[in-house]
Design a protein around this motif. Structure first.
Motif, PDB file in Angstrom:
ATOM      1  N   LEU A  15       0.850  -1.187   0.000  1.00  0.00           N
ATOM      2  CA  LEU A  15       0.000   0.000   0.000  1.00  0.00           C
ATOM      3  C   LEU A  15       0.886   1.237   0.000  1.00  0.00           C
ATOM      4  O   LEU A  15       1.608   1.509   0.973  1.00  0.00           O
ATOM      5  CB  LEU A  15      -0.931  -0.012   1.219  1.00  0.00           C
ATOM      6  CG  LEU A  15      -1.848  -1.239   1.323  1.00  0.00           C
ATOM      7  CD1 LEU A  15      -2.771  -1.117   2.525  1.00  0.00           C
ATOM      8  CD2 LEU A  15      -2.651  -1.454   0.045  1.00  0.00           C
ATOM      9  N   PHE A  61      -7.786   6.748  -2.436  1.00  0.00           N
ATOM     10  CA  PHE A  61      -7.498   5.466  -1.784  1.00  0.00           C
ATOM     11  C   PHE A  61      -6.966   5.619  -0.359  1.00  0.00           C
ATOM     12  O   PHE A  61      -7.010   4.671   0.428  1.00  0.00           O
ATOM     13  CB  PHE A  61      -6.507   4.677  -2.646  1.00  0.00           C
ATOM     14  CG  PHE A  61      -6.229   3.278  -2.164  1.00  0.00           C
ATOM     15  CD1 PHE A  61      -7.240   2.338  -2.079  1.00  0.00           C
ATOM     16  CD2 PHE A  61      -4.931   2.895  -1.805  1.00  0.00           C
ATOM     17  CE1 PHE A  61      -6.984   1.042  -1.641  1.00  0.00           C
ATOM     18  CE2 PHE A  61      -4.664   1.605  -1.377  1.00  0.00           C
ATOM     19  CZ  PHE A  61      -5.685   0.678  -1.289  1.00  0.00           C
ATOM     20  N   THR A  62      -6.464   6.784   0.001  1.00  0.00           N
ATOM     21  CA  THR A  62      -5.896   6.974   1.342  1.00  0.00           C
ATOM     22  C   THR A  62      -6.959   7.187   2.419  1.00  0.00           C
ATOM     23  O   THR A  62      -6.628   7.335   3.590  1.00  0.00           O
ATOM     24  CB  THR A  62      -4.942   8.192   1.379  1.00  0.00           C
ATOM     25  OG1 THR A  62      -5.627   9.326   0.842  1.00  0.00           O
ATOM     26  CG2 THR A  62      -3.682   7.924   0.582  1.00  0.00           C
ATOM     27  N   ASP A  64     -11.234   6.288   3.829  1.00  0.00           N
ATOM     28  CA  ASP A  64     -12.513   5.581   3.683  1.00  0.00           C
ATOM     29  C   ASP A  64     -13.551   6.547   3.134  1.00  0.00           C
ATOM     30  O   ASP A  64     -13.447   7.745   3.360  1.00  0.00           O
ATOM     31  CB  ASP A  64     -12.966   5.058   5.054  1.00  0.00           C
ATOM     32  CG  ASP A  64     -12.260   3.757   5.435  1.00  0.00           C
ATOM     33  OD1 ASP A  64     -11.912   2.999   4.520  1.00  0.00           O
ATOM     34  OD2 ASP A  64     -12.053   3.529   6.639  1.00  0.00           O
ATOM     35  N   PHE A  67     -10.982   3.397   0.464  1.00  0.00           N
ATOM     36  CA  PHE A  67      -9.990   2.382   0.833  1.00  0.00           C
ATOM     37  C   PHE A  67     -10.642   1.019   1.047  1.00  0.00           C
ATOM     38  O   PHE A  67     -10.292   0.041   0.395  1.00  0.00           O
ATOM     39  CB  PHE A  67      -9.218   2.794   2.093  1.00  0.00           C
ATOM     40  CG  PHE A  67      -8.329   1.706   2.618  1.00  0.00           C
ATOM     41  CD1 PHE A  67      -7.098   1.453   2.029  1.00  0.00           C
ATOM     42  CD2 PHE A  67      -8.728   0.889   3.677  1.00  0.00           C
ATOM     43  CE1 PHE A  67      -6.280   0.423   2.487  1.00  0.00           C
ATOM     44  CE2 PHE A  67      -7.917  -0.141   4.146  1.00  0.00           C
ATOM     45  CZ  PHE A  67      -6.697  -0.363   3.541  1.00  0.00           C
ATOM     46  N   TYR A  93      -1.869   4.342   5.615  1.00  0.00           N
ATOM     47  CA  TYR A  93      -2.299   2.980   5.289  1.00  0.00           C
ATOM     48  C   TYR A  93      -2.219   2.072   6.521  1.00  0.00           C
ATOM     49  O   TYR A  93      -3.060   1.194   6.708  1.00  0.00           O
ATOM     50  CB  TYR A  93      -1.455   2.408   4.153  1.00  0.00           C
ATOM     51  CG  TYR A  93      -1.660   3.120   2.836  1.00  0.00           C
ATOM     52  CD1 TYR A  93      -2.925   3.170   2.246  1.00  0.00           C
ATOM     53  CD2 TYR A  93      -0.610   3.746   2.175  1.00  0.00           C
ATOM     54  CE1 TYR A  93      -3.129   3.826   1.036  1.00  0.00           C
ATOM     55  CE2 TYR A  93      -0.803   4.402   0.965  1.00  0.00           C
ATOM     56  CZ  TYR A  93      -2.061   4.445   0.401  1.00  0.00           C
ATOM     57  OH  TYR A  93      -2.266   5.098  -0.786  1.00  0.00           O
ATOM     58  N   LEU A  96      -5.311   2.655   8.475  1.00  0.00           N
ATOM     59  CA  LEU A  96      -6.484   2.035   7.834  1.00  0.00           C
ATOM     60  C   LEU A  96      -6.481   0.514   8.011  1.00  0.00           C
ATOM     61  O   LEU A  96      -7.536  -0.094   8.236  1.00  0.00           O
ATOM     62  CB  LEU A  96      -6.512   2.401   6.345  1.00  0.00           C
ATOM     63  CG  LEU A  96      -6.923   3.844   6.042  1.00  0.00           C
ATOM     64  CD1 LEU A  96      -6.508   4.245   4.632  1.00  0.00           C
ATOM     65  CD2 LEU A  96      -8.433   4.035   6.226  1.00  0.00           C
TER      66      LEU A  96
END
Length: 411
Positions: A15, A61-62, A64, A67, A93, A96
């Protein structure tokens, strides 16, 4: 670092797409001949033209929900006969993964701490509480809140200037932008502090700031430790490095540029005791500095992942990929801790930058001897990779030289 064994029974998923990602991909490729898969929000120079990683760029993507929704889509298309090892190459990441650990573990192998331990160690403020409890030395510290700054009242500091100033929440800080923003600050005067603090919160930062007694001395007083802790909380490998030079540019200040490998059992035992007592899992990276005033190494932070410069471990014969694979893929029993030692200098910039800007001392002389003997390497260049990748990295090194000319200040 040639491939020792070709493996097809597992797949590393990284990631992030940065320097850290490239270092991990090189470790997997050199040990197992495996090409990694990476997910991130943008193409970055180290992995843009590489053939060691398949890069997938996903907007948002970093955070929610992008993600976790993306990870669910990936999970739905996995080969049931293959194991998928999920590794973070950045703080956001890691957070997450910790947040969604129970769900992710159903599809991926995730050697990470859970949300509760992340909460205890994941910000500098809470890490210092844990350090206090477990006897890790750290600099004199003052925690500053948004409310204190916005009250307009003078903030009292229990130490004199110069001070170090940095965000407690490094993940939130990544999204904050304002003129004069840096990864961390060294402030010589009270006026600089009083001017900077309101700007930080006006820019939208909500977390706490950490003001610390500045430990005197140049970059050669720094140390960094990388470790891998297995699923039963045994430290399988611990590796000490002695940075001789750091990046001076505002966005990357503190990133190591030149690292000399060292071995110090007192440091190893102190860090090992802490990691085992808190029941840690996975890669960990510590930054510390020697304080000549009381002859102690004081720890600044823990990163709950391998460090950006951690490829120095693989370079010195302690392949990062092997430790995690031995543990969570092959389930090899713990047989004792590897206390790393080595004689390969790690570089992240042109040699001329090191010769010109690193402080003259015995460590620089040792590094010069290693360079002269050809005992050095870098994360950025792999002989198996494409010409295009190497040319882009040469250009990046040229920019580093320009940054030193513009920003370097000797302390």
């Amino acid at each position: 670092m040639s491939s020792k064994e070709k493996r097809t029974d597992f797949q590393p998923i990284l990631l992030g797409t940065d320097f850290n990602c490239y270092g991990m991909a090189r470790s997997f490729y050199s040990q197992y001949g495996i090409k990694s898969i990476a997910y991130g929000v943008m193409h970055m120079a180290p992995t843009r033209y590489t053939k060691l990683v398949d890069v997938h760029v996903i907007e948002g993507f970093t955070e929610d929900p992008v993600f976790i929704e993306t990870m669910r889509k990936i999970a739905a298309n996995l080969d049931p006969d293959k194991k998928y090892l999920l590794l973070s190459c950045g703080d956001g990441y890691t957070e997450l993964i910790a947040k969604h650990l129970d769900e992710l573990k159903k599809s991926f192998i995730c050697p990470y701490v859970d949300a509760e331990l992340f909460k205890r160690l994941g910000t500098k403020e809470t890490f210092y509480e844990a350090a206090e409890k477990h006897g890790l030395p750290y600099p004199k510290t003052k925690i500053i809140t948004k409310e204190e700054v916005e009250s307009g009242q003078p903030i009292e500091l229990p130490f004199d200037f110069p001070i170090a100033l940095k965000p407690s929440d490094s993940v939130e800080w990544l999204d904050i932008q304002f003129e004069g923003r840096k990864k961390a600050y060294v402030l010589d005067k009270r006026e600089q502090f009083d001017e900077l603090m309101p700007k930080i919160y006006q820019a939208g930062y909500t977390g706490k700031m950490i003001a610390q007694d500045f430990i005197p001395g140049d970059d050669s007083n720094m140390r960094t430790v990388n470790a891998y802790v297995d699923s039963d909380h045994h430290v399988r490998m611990i590796s000490l490095a002695h940075p001789l030079l750091e990046d001076p540019s505002p966005v990357a200040v503190g990133n190591y540029m030149v690292i000399l490998p060292e071995k110090d059992m007192a440091i190893y035992k102190t860090i090992q005791k802490f990691l085992e007592e808190v029941k840690y899992v996975g890669f960990a990276d510590f930054d510390m500095k020697y304080d000549r005033r009381d002859k102690q190494f004081k720890i600044f932070e823990i990163n709950l992942r391998q460090g950006r410069s951690s490829f120095y471990c693989t370079l010195n014969g302690y392949n990062l990929a092997k430790y995690v694979v031995d543990d969570v893929i092959d389930h090899k029993p713990f047989t004792g801790t590897d206390y790393a030692d080595g004689d390969m200098l790690w570089m992240n910039g042109p040699k001329k930058v090191f010769y010109k800007y690193a402080k003259e001392n015995e460590y620089k002389e040792k590094a010069k001897q290693l360079l002269a003997a050809g005992k050095w390497g870098t994360t950025a260049f792999d002989k198996h990779d494409t010409l295009k990748q190497r040319l882009l990295m040469h250009y990046s090194f040229w920019i580093i030289n320009k940054n030193y000319q513009k920003y370097f200040v000797q302390r």
